[in-house]
Structure formats: structure tokens, C-alpha cells
Scaffold this motif. Sequence first.
Motif, PDB file in Angstrom:
ATOM      1  N   TRP A 125       0.834  -1.206   0.000  1.00 43.07           N
ATOM      2  CA  TRP A 125       0.000   0.000   0.000  1.00 43.07           C
ATOM      3  C   TRP A 125       0.874   1.265   0.000  1.00 43.07           C
ATOM      4  O   TRP A 125       0.516   2.277   0.582  1.00 43.07           O
ATOM      5  CB  TRP A 125      -0.915   0.034   1.220  1.00 43.07           C
ATOM      6  CG  TRP A 125      -1.984  -1.015   1.268  1.00 43.07           C
ATOM      7  CD1 TRP A 125      -1.800  -2.369   1.267  1.00 43.07           C
ATOM      8  CD2 TRP A 125      -3.395  -0.817   1.328  1.00 43.07           C
ATOM      9  NE1 TRP A 125      -3.011  -3.008   1.326  1.00 43.07           N
ATOM     10  CE2 TRP A 125      -4.010  -2.095   1.385  1.00 43.07           C
ATOM     11  CE3 TRP A 125      -4.206   0.319   1.395  1.00 43.07           C
ATOM     12  CZ2 TRP A 125      -5.394  -2.261   1.464  1.00 43.07           C
ATOM     13  CZ3 TRP A 125      -5.585   0.149   1.484  1.00 43.07           C
ATOM     14  CH2 TRP A 125      -6.165  -1.118   1.506  1.00 43.07           C
ATOM     15  N   GLU A 154       2.629   4.011  -2.301  1.00 43.92           N
ATOM     16  CA  GLU A 154       2.803   4.621  -3.621  1.00 43.92           C
ATOM     17  C   GLU A 154       4.261   4.975  -3.890  1.00 43.92           C
ATOM     18  O   GLU A 154       4.749   4.837  -5.016  1.00 43.92           O
ATOM     19  CB  GLU A 154       1.944   5.880  -3.734  1.00 43.92           C
ATOM     20  CG  GLU A 154       0.448   5.607  -3.777  1.00 43.92           C
ATOM     21  CD  GLU A 154      -0.363   6.877  -3.860  1.00 43.92           C
ATOM     22  OE1 GLU A 154      -0.395   7.500  -4.947  1.00 43.92           O
ATOM     23  OE2 GLU A 154      -0.956   7.274  -2.824  1.00 43.92           O
ATOM     24  N   PHE A 184      -9.429   1.927  -6.697  1.00 45.51           N
ATOM     25  CA  PHE A 184      -8.717   3.091  -6.186  1.00 45.51           C
ATOM     26  C   PHE A 184      -7.289   2.714  -5.802  1.00 45.51           C
ATOM     27  O   PHE A 184      -6.320   3.373  -6.206  1.00 45.51           O
ATOM     28  CB  PHE A 184      -9.458   3.681  -4.983  1.00 45.51           C
ATOM     29  CG  PHE A 184      -8.856   4.959  -4.455  1.00 45.51           C
ATOM     30  CD1 PHE A 184      -9.183   6.178  -5.014  1.00 45.51           C
ATOM     31  CD2 PHE A 184      -7.948   4.931  -3.408  1.00 45.51           C
ATOM     32  CE1 PHE A 184      -8.624   7.363  -4.534  1.00 45.51           C
ATOM     33  CE2 PHE A 184      -7.382   6.106  -2.918  1.00 45.51           C
ATOM     34  CZ  PHE A 184      -7.722   7.322  -3.486  1.00 45.51           C
ATOM     35  N   LYS A 243      -3.930   3.948  -7.968  1.00 42.05           N
ATOM     36  CA  LYS A 243      -2.888   4.749  -7.339  1.00 42.05           C
ATOM     37  C   LYS A 243      -1.518   4.089  -7.474  1.00 42.05           C
ATOM     38  O   LYS A 243      -0.510   4.757  -7.756  1.00 42.05           O
ATOM     39  CB  LYS A 243      -3.219   4.983  -5.868  1.00 42.05           C
ATOM     40  CG  LYS A 243      -4.403   5.914  -5.628  1.00 42.05           C
ATOM     41  CD  LYS A 243      -4.068   7.338  -6.029  1.00 42.05           C
ATOM     42  CE  LYS A 243      -5.192   8.295  -5.668  1.00 42.05           C
ATOM     43  NZ  LYS A 243      -4.878   9.704  -6.009  1.00 42.05           N
ATOM     44  N   ALA A 278      -0.392   4.183 -11.211  1.00 41.44           N
ATOM     45  CA  ALA A 278       0.094   5.522 -11.575  1.00 41.44           C
ATOM     46  C   ALA A 278       1.507   5.737 -11.056  1.00 41.44           C
ATOM     47  O   ALA A 278       2.353   6.341 -11.738  1.00 41.44           O
ATOM     48  CB  ALA A 278      -0.846   6.590 -11.025  1.00 41.44           C
ATOM     49  N   ALA A 279       1.778   5.220  -9.848  1.00 39.89           N
ATOM     50  CA  ALA A 279       3.122   5.344  -9.278  1.00 39.89           C
ATOM     51  C   ALA A 279       4.129   4.552 -10.113  1.00 39.89           C
ATOM     52  O   ALA A 279       5.232   5.038 -10.411  1.00 39.89           O
ATOM     53  CB  ALA A 279       3.120   4.845  -7.836  1.00 39.89           C
ATOM     54  N   ILE A 315      -7.158   6.579 -13.376  1.00 41.44           N
ATOM     55  CA  ILE A 315      -6.122   7.126 -12.485  1.00 41.44           C
ATOM     56  C   ILE A 315      -4.751   6.983 -13.117  1.00 41.44           C
ATOM     57  O   ILE A 315      -3.919   7.910 -13.067  1.00 41.44           O
ATOM     58  CB  ILE A 315      -6.182   6.429 -11.113  1.00 41.44           C
ATOM     59  CG1 ILE A 315      -7.512   6.745 -10.412  1.00 41.44           C
ATOM     60  CG2 ILE A 315      -5.018   6.856 -10.231  1.00 41.44           C
ATOM     61  CD1 ILE A 315      -7.769   5.914  -9.163  1.00 41.44           C
ATOM     62  N   GLU A 358      -3.175  10.497 -13.622  1.00 43.65           N
ATOM     63  CA  GLU A 358      -2.162  10.779 -12.613  1.00 43.65           C
ATOM     64  C   GLU A 358      -0.800  10.183 -12.960  1.00 43.65           C
ATOM     65  O   GLU A 358       0.225  10.682 -12.491  1.00 43.65           O
ATOM     66  CB  GLU A 358      -2.630  10.254 -11.251  1.00 43.65           C
ATOM     67  CG  GLU A 358      -3.909  10.910 -10.764  1.00 43.65           C
ATOM     68  CD  GLU A 358      -4.359  10.389  -9.400  1.00 43.65           C
ATOM     69  OE1 GLU A 358      -3.514   9.838  -8.654  1.00 43.65           O
ATOM     70  OE2 GLU A 358      -5.559  10.537  -9.079  1.00 43.65           O
ATOM     71  N   GLY A 388      -9.083   6.420   0.212  1.00 38.24           N
ATOM     72  CA  GLY A 388      -7.793   7.015   0.545  1.00 38.24           C
ATOM     73  C   GLY A 388      -7.010   6.097   1.473  1.00 38.24           C
ATOM     74  O   GLY A 388      -7.587   5.245   2.153  1.00 38.24           O
ATOM     75  N   LYS A 424      -2.857   5.826   3.677  1.00 40.10           N
ATOM     76  CA  LYS A 424      -1.562   6.434   3.986  1.00 40.10           C
ATOM     77  C   LYS A 424      -0.729   5.435   4.776  1.00 40.10           C
ATOM     78  O   LYS A 424      -1.214   4.832   5.739  1.00 40.10           O
ATOM     79  CB  LYS A 424      -1.768   7.701   4.826  1.00 40.10           C
ATOM     80  CG  LYS A 424      -0.513   8.534   5.024  1.00 40.10           C
ATOM     81  CD  LYS A 424      -0.263   9.435   3.836  1.00 40.10           C
ATOM     82  CE  LYS A 424       0.833  10.448   4.127  1.00 40.10           C
ATOM     83  NZ  LYS A 424       1.085  11.324   2.967  1.00 40.10           N
ATOM     84  N   ASP A 450     -10.673  13.584  -2.887  1.00 41.23           N
ATOM     85  CA  ASP A 450     -10.408  13.991  -4.275  1.00 41.23           C
ATOM     86  C   ASP A 450     -11.703  13.890  -5.083  1.00 41.23           C
ATOM     87  O   ASP A 450     -12.793  13.729  -4.508  1.00 41.23           O
ATOM     88  CB  ASP A 450      -9.265  13.165  -4.892  1.00 41.23           C
ATOM     89  CG  ASP A 450      -9.611  11.671  -5.006  1.00 41.23           C
ATOM     90  OD1 ASP A 450     -10.799  11.309  -4.839  1.00 41.23           O
ATOM     91  OD2 ASP A 450      -8.701  10.877  -5.273  1.00 41.23           O
TER      92      ASP A 450
END
Length: 802
Positions: free
Chosen positions: A81, A83, A130, A134, A137-138, A186, A190, A600, A602, A619
Motif C-alpha cells: 500500500w 505509492e 482506487f 494509485k 500511476a506510481a 487514475i 495521474e 484514501g 496512507k 479527491d
Amino acid sequence: MGKLKYIELIDKMTLEEKASLMSGKDYWQSQDIEHLGIFSMFLADGPHGIRKQAVSSQQMGLNRGIPATCYPTEATVANSWNEDLGEWVGSYLGKEAVSQKVNVLLGPGLNMKRNPLCGRNFEYFSEDPFLAGKLAAAYVRGIQSQGISACVKHFCAKNQEERSMSIDTIIDERALREIYLTAFEIAVKEGSTKALMSSYNKLNGTYTNENTHIMLDILRGEWDYSGCVITDWGGSNDRVKGLIAGNELEMPSNNGETDRIIVNAVKSGELDEAILDSCVDRLLDLTFTTEKIFDKGHVSFDIEKHHRISQKMAEESIVLLKNDEGILPINFDKKVAVIGDFARDARYQGSGSSRVNPTILDSTLECFDESGIRSVGYAPGFKRYGQCSKKLMKEACDLATKANVVLLYLGLDEATETQGLDRTSMSLPRNQVDLLEQLYSVNKNIVVILSSGAAIEMPWIGMAKGLLHGYLGGQAGARAILRVISGDVNPSGKLAETYPINYIDVPSSTNFPGKEVSVEYRESLFIGYRYFDTNNIDVLFPFGFGLSYTTFEYSNLRVEEDCVLFDVTNSGAYPGMEICQLYIGCESKLIFRPKKELKGFKKIFINPGDTKRVRIPFDDKTFRYFNIKTDSWEIESSNYNVFIGASISDIRLTGSLYVLGTDAPLPYNSVDLPSYFNGRVGNVSSSEFEKLLGYKPPESKWDRKKDLEYNDTLSQCRYARSLLARFAYWCIVFTHWFLKKISRRNEANLIMMSVYNMPFRGIARMTGGSISMGMLDGILLIVNGHFFKGINKFLKERKKNR
């Protein structure tokens, strides 16, 4: 159509030269036009390592690649998890691609884990769009930071391997948008990917690379994508329709056959030359922007350094699933027995096009000395491919009696998880479970170390005090696991997919895989945790779950208009990383939706006793839903529940926020769709699914009375009018059975992937022009009972092709 970037160069080309750029030069390179300064691009497999085949790029097949770092697979890294880690992975993949002069790296894979049996799940991130988007995209940002291009794949709704080149995916528009396209959105917006690969399958009746709805309306229209679209290998059906939809590059080469089709289409007016010019322009942009990096000359990479990076990635992605009585980490005074074939020969990657030839390969047994763990010995315990051996089992049990703790390495073998085939069950091989049962009878202190790229059933879990899941950890995965076992690394991975108790609990289990014409996604939005959480169904391990050697406490939630803020304290004795997850649920019941959805996350590092303030922003995707009446994204005016959790089922903090919506008309009548409004979609009727779709889906079974055509598969020869074709079918079936019988499972799998499930057009599309579509017409005449007419047609077309 906007202004062309390379209009002056395009004006210098003949129609034939433009057409030639639209298909490959050979199996791995794009076409060149040297007198105009246009060079070939090299495209290579690479979701978790570069597979640039060592043999000539003119040779077909899944040939052994030049040595490259085998990083953990996407299914593994998704459990981090992280990015930043994803971007890190991408940058190192990009460096190695540059060192091998690869312009386009074919990855990351971005299909949803709709069903745990999909044979290629090891190559995809998650069941959640989601999280997958993410991380993808990374990856893309990392790969393209090195000057080459990523190629996000497979666009879209490719969620099974069986008959993947011809299956028709039937899915409602809202589920398509919210579940199966959001991750791609995404990655495009992104990640700014320069290339994207269209998938093999049909989507609601039209092959994806010809589907103007997803290719033009959504990809190029709504998302403003200006990059290049490349077919999956052999994935072109109607070449002109593909160009009209904006699918520039057809791979591999077909010896100019479709080039001639393009030229004739322009001359006849079927294809506007301006559309061809736009396609050429986008392909040239990909060519020239990825070629610049090679002007600097050869770039090498540090093999040892990249190996250590691979280890770091694996360490952060390992998931601790069970740790009764604190059996892990292993104290230095404990004696351990190492048992299991996977301890000797690590299962570290998937099979198929992503199979990497590693530069270094760590072995569990060779890494033991540096781990500090005291081993009393090793025993294989079982045979890798399922055969029973009482002798191996007895040796393992004898060894287990001499140890305080048993480290038992179990998992799925390479032939079980592979491109081209779906798994037939979620079970571990019976011989491995039998071994666990026997070991449990002599030693109760068992730690199971799992190696697999997808979810499995675990009716045996009560016999394991500890369970550590390494997924497919790449070439350094064995050492990474030992560092977690020893306590040198505190595990911080969390599951990016749900582990159901039984396969029958999965809502798509009754509609997977599509065996004949189509597969119906009757569960709509409710895949993975969206189904289990909404219906309060018990699972083995929930989405987002993972243990640590320390503990974390959450407090002080504040919900603002654009974000949430809260505190996380490390209340244990070990420094560690925690993955904080934000879920949102709408209180209104006017539109059906899951109880809560990930919006989301983190990942943070905290030392013991320390507290960190965490901010997770909202977002444009936090409150939206797709409205089929307005054909656009809308927001419903409602109170929204805000959940902060350590997993989907371990919610630590709750809050709420009222959001003013867009006042769109309600898209559904709840009376017509009771299964969807209550979330119980495990057995949706055909009539209710038809109401959700808004039209009657096509017949899902083959019409066995009609002649076989280009897009029918070789497996359908069982119904052919020709006795010769039916005999050929049974020869294929026998060969597959015989190869499995003599334990040559990889070759048996290749038969299924490359022959049995191949559509007839694939014979032409995958043979580099050796067999033309005209010759294929002859083959089909033979198959359909016109032997002499077919032979005559085949020989005439063969002469013409030469």
C-alpha cells in the motif's frame, strides 16, 4: 482531431509507408522507415522485471529472457500500500529497460481481481480500483522517469484467462465505470502513461480495440488521452475498425497483410486518411520520445544494488496473517525445522509472458546462516506438483520432532498460476495439507510460510500457530521472509484482496469463467469486499488486513471539507509501519451502492511511544457515482459516513460529513432491482440482470449448428462438420491429458493457452504472416466440411502469400 505534431514528416510519407507503421516489424519491434529517420521501438514484457527474449525478436513464443532483476509481482507490492515504493519499483524497472534498449515496457497490469481463480491474478494489484489505480500511476511515473514508456494493460474488463481472446464480457455501464475503468483513469490522468494495451476480449458485443465507446468517448474524450494504444499480441480482429477507434499499433507483425487492408480501405473511402494520419502521429510521438534516452549510449545497472532493492520491496509487502502466542518472531534460543519443497526452490514469480530470468536468486536454505535462526535441518516433505510420497512425509515428521518450531513452506506451484489458464479451485494441493496434518500430530508449533499470487482457502488454518504470506516475492523474497521471521524486519503488509472462507462465498463464482460465448458480470459493483462487507458475510481475512509485531492506536479524528485528520500512536514495543485506510459510505438508500468503499490510504512509520498526525485528502472520486441516466459522474446530496480503519472490518474512528450533490435524476427503480439494492448479488436472475443492463444480453452458449468462423475457438472443432477437424480436436485433448499424466504440466498448459482456447483468427495473427487470412479461409472451409474446396483455397492463398 487536433493539430498533428509531426505533420511535415507525415506529408513526406506514401500511403503505404503510413500503413506499414501500424503493425509490427517482427514479434517485438515496431516498423521502421530508415530514409525518414524513423527507427524501430523495442517492446518487452515487464510488469515485475524485463523479459527481453535472448533469441531473435523474429522468433515467436515465450522464450527465455536476458537476465534481469525479478522484482516482487504486482499482487505482492500491492500489499505494501505504498505509492512511493511503487514509484521506486517503476524507476528501477525503467533503468533496466534502458540498459536493454527497451522503448516500451509492457506493464503494469491493471485488471480487477473479480474472481480469485483468474490465472493471472498474480500480475494484477487488487480487487479495489482506487488502490490499484494509485499504485499503477506510481509505477508509470517511475518507469517513465527514465525516459521510456510504460504500457498499462489490459484495457479493459479482462478478468479471466480461459477463452480470453474471444470471450464477450457483459457488464452494466455503472460497474464498468466505477470498478473496471477507474483504475485505468487514475493511471492515465495521474500517471500520464504514454502507452496503453487493449485487451483481447469483447466488451458488450464489440472487441475492446474496436469499441469506440471506451476507446474514443471515454479514453480519448473524457480522459483526454493523447498517447498510443497497442494491441495485445494477436489481439487485432478488424484492423480498420481498430484504427477508427484509435488503436494505433498492431502486434506482432503479420508480414504486411493488414497494411494492405489499410491501404485499400483508404482508397475505397472506408477509412478517412486523416484518421490514419492521427494514428501515425501518435505512434511517432511514442517512438521519438522514447528513442532520445538511447542517444546517451549504453547504460548499465548495478546488479547487486537492484537485488537489494528487490529485497526491500519484498520485505515491505509480506503480510503476517496469524501469530498466536507470539510465535513470531523466532527467538534465537529456538531450534527450527525447515520443511517444504518451496524452502529449497522458492516460488517467487508467476508464469507466462511475465516470467523473468533472474540475475540472482536467493535460497532459503542458503540464507539461514545469516538469519541467526538455529536450524536442525531441512526436509522437502512433499512433491511440488502434487504427487503423494509417504517417504518424504515420514522424513519431515521425524525432523519436526527434533525442533521447537516448524517452518513449513507451502504454496501453489508455477503450473497452477499462469497466463492462459484459470485455476480450477482455491485449494492447496492435497499432499501439502496431508503433510501439515501429519506434522501437527508430532509438533503443534507450526509456522506456515505461503507462496502464491492469489487468494486460497485455508480449512487447515487451525493447525498453524503462525501464518506468514510472502505472495511472490521476486528473486530476493526468500531472504526477505527470513528477515521477518527473525524479527530484523517488522511486517507491515496488508492484503489488497479479500480471502473468503469458501469459494462458493464469492459472488461471481456462479458466473466464472465464461465457457462459451460470453461471461455475465451479474454481481455488478459488488466484487471483493464490496460484497462481503455490505452483506456482513464472514471471511477468512478481510481486505486491508495484516498484523504487526507492534500495536497502533487511533484517535482525534477531525473531518473537514477536503480531508480527514487523525492521530496514530505506536503503543507497542517495536518500531513499525501502519497502513491507515479511509472508507466512505453514503447514508442515502436511493441509489444502490456498497456499504463503504476505499477512498484514501496512507502508510506511515512510527517509533514506539510516538504519535503522528495523519492527513488523507478527499479527491474527485471520494463522493462520486456514475449515473446511467445523465451518462456522467454525479454526487448524491446526503450525509456520508467517514470510516478510518486498520482494515475494512477493523474500523477505529468514525465521523460524518454532509455533501451537497448535483441533483441528478435517480438512475434506478428499486422495485426492478431488489438484489442490487440489498447487495445480495450471489444469484441474480437473468431477468433482473437484463433490467440492470437495459437490454437483453446475447445468448451465452455457442450455436452448434452454424459454421465455425474467425472468432470461434479451436476447442469448438468438437462440433465441426468435418471428421478431420473433430479428430484434430481429440488429438489436442489427448495431448494435453498425456502431458499432464507424465508431469509435463508447463507443456500441457501451453497446449491449452496457445492451441485449445485460440480463436481461428489467432492462427493468422500470431504466426507473423506465415499463415494469411486467405489461407485461414481455406482452413475454415475444411473445418466446415468442404475438404477439397478448402484444400484448393489454402494452396492458392499459400502461393499468393509467398
